[in-house]
Scaffold this motif. Sequence first.
Motif, short mmCIF file in Angstrom:
data_model
loop_
_atom_site.label_atom_id
_atom_site.label_comp_id
_atom_site.label_asym_id
_atom_site.label_seq_id
_atom_site.Cartn_x
_atom_site.Cartn_y
_atom_site.Cartn_z
N LEU A 69 -0.56 -11.07 -6.84
CA LEU A 69 -1.60 -10.14 -6.39
C LEU A 69 -1.28 -8.72 -6.87
N VAL A 95 -3.79 -6.46 -9.51
CA VAL A 95 -4.53 -5.23 -9.16
C VAL A 95 -3.83 -3.98 -9.67
N LEU A 104 -9.82 1.11 -7.52
CA LEU A 104 -10.44 0.96 -6.20
C LEU A 104 -9.90 -0.23 -5.41
N ILE A 105 -8.95 -0.98 -5.97
CA ILE A 105 -8.40 -2.15 -5.28
C ILE A 105 -6.90 -1.98 -5.13
N PHE A 106 -6.42 -2.16 -3.91
CA PHE A 106 -4.98 -2.03 -3.64
C PHE A 106 -4.51 -3.26 -2.86
N PRO A 107 -3.27 -3.67 -3.09
CA PRO A 107 -2.74 -4.76 -2.25
C PRO A 107 -2.50 -4.24 -0.84
N VAL A 108 -2.66 -5.10 0.15
CA VAL A 108 -2.47 -4.68 1.53
C VAL A 108 -1.04 -4.14 1.71
N ARG A 109 -0.92 -3.13 2.55
CA ARG A 109 0.36 -2.45 2.74
C ARG A 109 1.45 -3.42 3.22
N ARG A 115 2.71 4.86 13.67
CA ARG A 115 1.57 5.28 12.85
C ARG A 115 0.23 4.93 13.49
N GLY A 116 0.23 4.25 14.64
CA GLY A 116 -1.03 3.92 15.29
C GLY A 116 -1.80 2.83 14.57
N ILE A 117 -1.07 1.96 13.89
CA ILE A 117 -1.71 0.83 13.19
C ILE A 117 -2.06 -0.24 14.22
N LYS A 173 4.51 -12.89 7.67
CA LYS A 173 4.33 -14.11 6.86
C LYS A 173 5.67 -14.61 6.35
N TRP A 203 2.56 -17.76 9.72
CA TRP A 203 1.84 -16.47 9.79
C TRP A 203 1.73 -16.10 11.26
N PRO A 252 -16.56 1.44 17.07
CA PRO A 252 -17.24 2.60 16.45
C PRO A 252 -18.07 3.40 17.45
N ARG A 276 -17.08 4.16 20.28
CA ARG A 276 -16.07 4.82 21.12
C ARG A 276 -15.88 4.11 22.47
#
Lengths: 176, 42
Positions: free
Chosen positions: A10, A14, A19-24, A40-42, A48, A63, A155, A157
């Motif tokens: 992957l 990419v 405009l396409i990035f691998p997931v962090r 970081r508030g993720i 995996k 997973w 969205p 709130r």
Amino acid sequence: MTSGERRGLLERLVEGANLIFPVRRLSADGHKAWEEVLARGIEGYVGKDPSSTYLSGGPTRSWLKSKARREGRFIVGGVVERTEGWSLLLGTIQSGGLRYRGLVHFGVGGRLADALASNRLVRPTSPFSERVPVHGVTWLDPGLVAEATYSDVTPARVLRAPVFRGFADKGAIRLT
Amino acid sequence: VFDERLVSRFDLLGESGAAVPTTRPVYIAFDVLHARGRDLRA
């Protein structure tokens, strides 16, 4: 092909795309990765096993999804009985008014709801600054602060999957 | 889009002029299951 091999492929596919990035990727150490999620508030992470192959449908230990829970304090603006049981209407002060943030059902018992519905804070009209899409509410003056955890904010709130943990003032409501 | 903490914010997608600074919209790829006609799931 294993999960780890697919990840490598992957990244190569990419590479150089605008405009396409691998997931962090977080730390391979689960504890360090979790610290980063919280700092970081993720929303959470998916752990995996890099040696596992793809498994369609059904639960797997290869997973593992872990979601962070957020917590906050919210003003109680009402109590209502619905098909799933009793719920509290929560809000926060915003621009001088009480902004509706949703219903919390989990953690709210019938005895607590009864105590609230017969409380001195009961009032005839909604304390919220906007129209609340809930019927049959016993409205309350905004004098109680509830502590709740939640998974996220929509969205609009509104709290997602909130759980009532108690009142900030532990002596605010006495159950008989 | 991602906010200033680099947290993905689906709710801010399409909100031009939002108060929160964001990146431009980008795609995030989670996995690759097929490539060049080959099934990579096995």
